[in-house]
Design an enzyme around this catalytic site. Sequence first.
Site, PDB file in Angstrom:
ATOM      1  N   CYS A  42      48.603 -24.905  46.074  1.00 32.56           N
ATOM      2  CA  CYS A  42      48.455 -25.502  47.521  1.00 32.56           C
ATOM      3  C   CYS A  42      49.828 -25.653  48.189  1.00 32.56           C
ATOM      4  O   CYS A  42      50.684 -24.845  48.362  1.00 32.56           O
ATOM      5  CB  CYS A  42      47.272 -26.488  47.529  1.00 32.56           C
ATOM      6  SG  CYS A  42      46.750 -26.577  49.286  1.00 32.56           S
ATOM      7  N   HIS A  95      42.553 -24.305  44.600  1.00 32.76           N
ATOM      8  CA  HIS A  95      42.664 -25.104  43.358  1.00 32.76           C
ATOM      9  C   HIS A  95      42.051 -24.780  42.086  1.00 32.76           C
ATOM     10  O   HIS A  95      40.885 -24.727  42.148  1.00 32.76           O
ATOM     11  CB  HIS A  95      42.207 -26.339  43.963  1.00 32.76           C
ATOM     12  CG  HIS A  95      43.162 -27.078  45.221  1.00 32.76           C
ATOM     13  ND1 HIS A  95      44.022 -28.162  44.834  1.00 32.76           N
ATOM     14  CD2 HIS A  95      43.168 -26.931  46.553  1.00 32.76           C
ATOM     15  CE1 HIS A  95      44.734 -28.335  45.981  1.00 32.76           C
ATOM     16  NE2 HIS A  95      44.032 -27.590  47.104  1.00 32.76           N
ATOM     17  N   GLU A 152      41.970 -26.239  39.545  1.00 33.06           N
ATOM     18  CA  GLU A 152      41.706 -27.469  38.649  1.00 33.06           C
ATOM     19  C   GLU A 152      40.341 -27.948  39.247  1.00 33.06           C
ATOM     20  O   GLU A 152      39.599 -28.721  38.187  1.00 33.06           O
ATOM     21  CB  GLU A 152      42.502 -28.677  38.928  1.00 33.06           C
ATOM     22  CG  GLU A 152      42.630 -29.438  40.359  1.00 33.06           C
ATOM     23  CD  GLU A 152      43.590 -28.684  41.491  1.00 33.06           C
ATOM     24  OE1 GLU A 152      44.004 -29.182  42.224  1.00 33.06           O
ATOM     25  OE2 GLU A 152      43.693 -27.537  41.167  1.00 33.06           O
ATOM     26  N   SER A 198      38.723 -57.405  24.378  1.00 34.47           N
ATOM     27  CA  SER A 198      37.630 -57.490  25.662  1.00 34.47           C
ATOM     28  C   SER A 198      36.248 -57.154  25.204  1.00 34.47           C
ATOM     29  O   SER A 198      35.217 -57.562  26.170  1.00 34.47           O
ATOM     30  CB  SER A 198      37.979 -56.653  26.877  1.00 34.47           C
ATOM     31  OG  SER A 198      37.945 -55.330  26.542  1.00 34.47           O
ATOM     32  N   GLY A 199      35.896 -56.402  24.190  1.00 37.33           N
ATOM     33  CA  GLY A 199      34.665 -55.786  23.820  1.00 37.33           C
ATOM     34  C   GLY A 199      34.659 -54.438  24.275  1.00 37.33           C
ATOM     35  O   GLY A 199      33.499 -53.742  23.833  1.00 37.33           O
ATOM     36  N   GLY A 200      35.534 -54.015  25.047  1.00 38.07           N
ATOM     37  CA  GLY A 200      35.316 -52.343  25.627  1.00 38.07           C
ATOM     38  C   GLY A 200      35.866 -51.608  24.755  1.00 38.07           C
ATOM     39  O   GLY A 200      36.487 -51.787  23.727  1.00 38.07           O
ATOM     40  N   VAL A 201      35.925 -50.231  25.108  1.00 36.87           N
ATOM     41  CA  VAL A 201      36.208 -48.995  24.341  1.00 36.87           C
ATOM     42  C   VAL A 201      37.964 -49.140  24.219  1.00 36.87           C
ATOM     43  O   VAL A 201      38.503 -48.811  23.181  1.00 36.87           O
ATOM     44  CB  VAL A 201      36.075 -47.771  25.078  1.00 36.87           C
ATOM     45  CG1 VAL A 201      36.504 -46.568  24.092  1.00 36.87           C
ATOM     46  CG2 VAL A 201      34.411 -47.615  25.107  1.00 36.87           C
ATOM     47  N   ASP A 202      38.614 -49.412  25.346  1.00 35.37           N
ATOM     48  CA  ASP A 202      40.133 -49.328  25.282  1.00 35.37           C
ATOM     49  C   ASP A 202      40.516 -50.218  24.307  1.00 35.37           C
ATOM     50  O   ASP A 202      41.546 -49.830  23.572  1.00 35.37           O
ATOM     51  CB  ASP A 202      40.668 -49.427  26.733  1.00 35.37           C
ATOM     52  CG  ASP A 202      40.010 -48.465  27.790  1.00 35.37           C
ATOM     53  OD1 ASP A 202      39.588 -47.329  27.241  1.00 35.37           O
ATOM     54  OD2 ASP A 202      40.170 -48.693  29.014  1.00 35.37           O
ATOM     55  N   SER A 203      40.366 -51.416  24.477  1.00 33.55           N
ATOM     56  CA  SER A 203      41.109 -52.351  23.567  1.00 33.55           C
ATOM     57  C   SER A 203      40.639 -52.324  22.148  1.00 33.55           C
ATOM     58  O   SER A 203      41.111 -52.686  21.352  1.00 33.55           O
ATOM     59  CB  SER A 203      40.843 -53.949  24.209  1.00 33.55           C
ATOM     60  OG  SER A 203      39.380 -54.167  24.090  1.00 33.55           O
TER      61      SER A 203
END
Length: 508
Positions: free
Chosen positions: A79, A166, A168, A220-225
């Site tokens: 584009c 586009h 994507e 934190s209990g989350g996936v990332d940490s």
Amino acid sequence: MHNKVLILDFGSQYTQLIARRVRELSIYCEILPFNKIPHDFFNYKAVILSGSPFSVRSKNSPKPNVNIFRKKIPILGICYGAQLLAHSNEGEVSPSNIREYGRARLIKLEKNKFFKNVNIDSQVWMSHSDTIKKLPIGAVNIASTEDVVNAAFSMDDDLTFGMQFHPEVYHTKDGFQILKNFLVDISKIPQEWTPNAFVESTVNLIKKKIGNEKVILGLSGGVDSSVAAILLKKAIGNNLQCIFVNNGLLRKNEFSSVLSQYKKMGLNVKGVDSSEKFLSKLKGVIDPESKRKIIGNVFIEVFDDESRKIKGARWLAQGTIYPDIIESISVKGPSATIKSHHNVGGLPDYMKLKIIEPLRTLFKDEVRKVGKSLGLDEIILNRHPFPGPGLAIRILGEVSKDKVKMLQEADSIFINALIEKKLYNKVWQAGVILLPVSSVGVMGDERTYEKCVVLRAVTSTDGMTADWVDLPYEFLQNVSNKIINRVPGINRVTYDISSKPPSTIEWE
């Protein structure tokens, strides 16, 4: 990482989507602003020029010298990127006679390896108000739609390509194939970016960087940490000390249950209950941004106190992921604050710790894939994202201990019902919002004037966009009845059917 792709960002809303598609091909890529072209760009195997809200005809539009890449590495302009290639090489970019937005079909397709396995009449997605009237010097037309003659072109002996649609986006049916043709067949990039390869290379990098020094990680209990913790443990073992802080704003019983899960995972973790401190600091605070800042500041105070007790700690690990990094180096400069919540930005000067962010190159779905390859427990791996400030931003208005307890009970009923009816894994994020309004109700023969809550459930890949989930009416009816009958103080339940954009997932 040697086999990588550079994506130059000109401010397109689709730039992260380009990166996601490249990663889906098991090819590593990096997004950099258009004005941050690295000096060693020749180390990249290909460069993709993104779209943009700007017009190349505008004086103030971004116009870096993209010709420095030509004939050195393969280029794909999408584009605005294609129009910039044309504009920079004596082509002509003019306003379109008609609006070129939405679906279109390829009516002309030249034989070219760029379009291998792409058929005539294939649907593409347009999104521009300018068009390439005259091709750049040395370019040849390789595709057209009914309204766009120069829908795609090639130049430099098929090392440079431009396309005004586009590839994507989902609506371009063969877009993924086109990207594969460009990156795998033309650019000759091996498809070796896998979760296992990431784990192996990252563990080696951590070992080299950290050595025998100690690292502190706030869980934190989350996936990332959690994934960051398992990755660091694999690299440095018990030199990782984790701290899990209860801010009093977690889900019902989450502090004890998550702490137990972490210990079963073999993590060296300490639980710190600071709920009273957080709740007292939030007393009387209504503004959502103020809530976030207070929670962030109190967390740093608590974390600093605890980290001082760990002798020899030199590093702080954070679960920062790639969208956080991208937004912090936005090509748009200092943008309006929607909400402050990212790890990006580091620590106060008085905390003399160096930062390590082992997941900073990953998108959210890639974090889950890495967690799976590391053997992370499914209970944590499939856990819905949960906001850093916790229930504080799901309680609109002032936060109090009683409101937190009320919301925890309602939230627990909703989440457990999703699990029980096998809907939890079909939802990306869910929760309950407590509104700062009361409504009239009737219970038995008595008139009530109690709180109203909102159920929120969305589907998404990484939270950048989200759609509300069409939960069964019977399910919603049962959840509503349970909340009203079992949670004192609530007499009305509603369901949020707003998508992001224009709404956000959280209400604050």
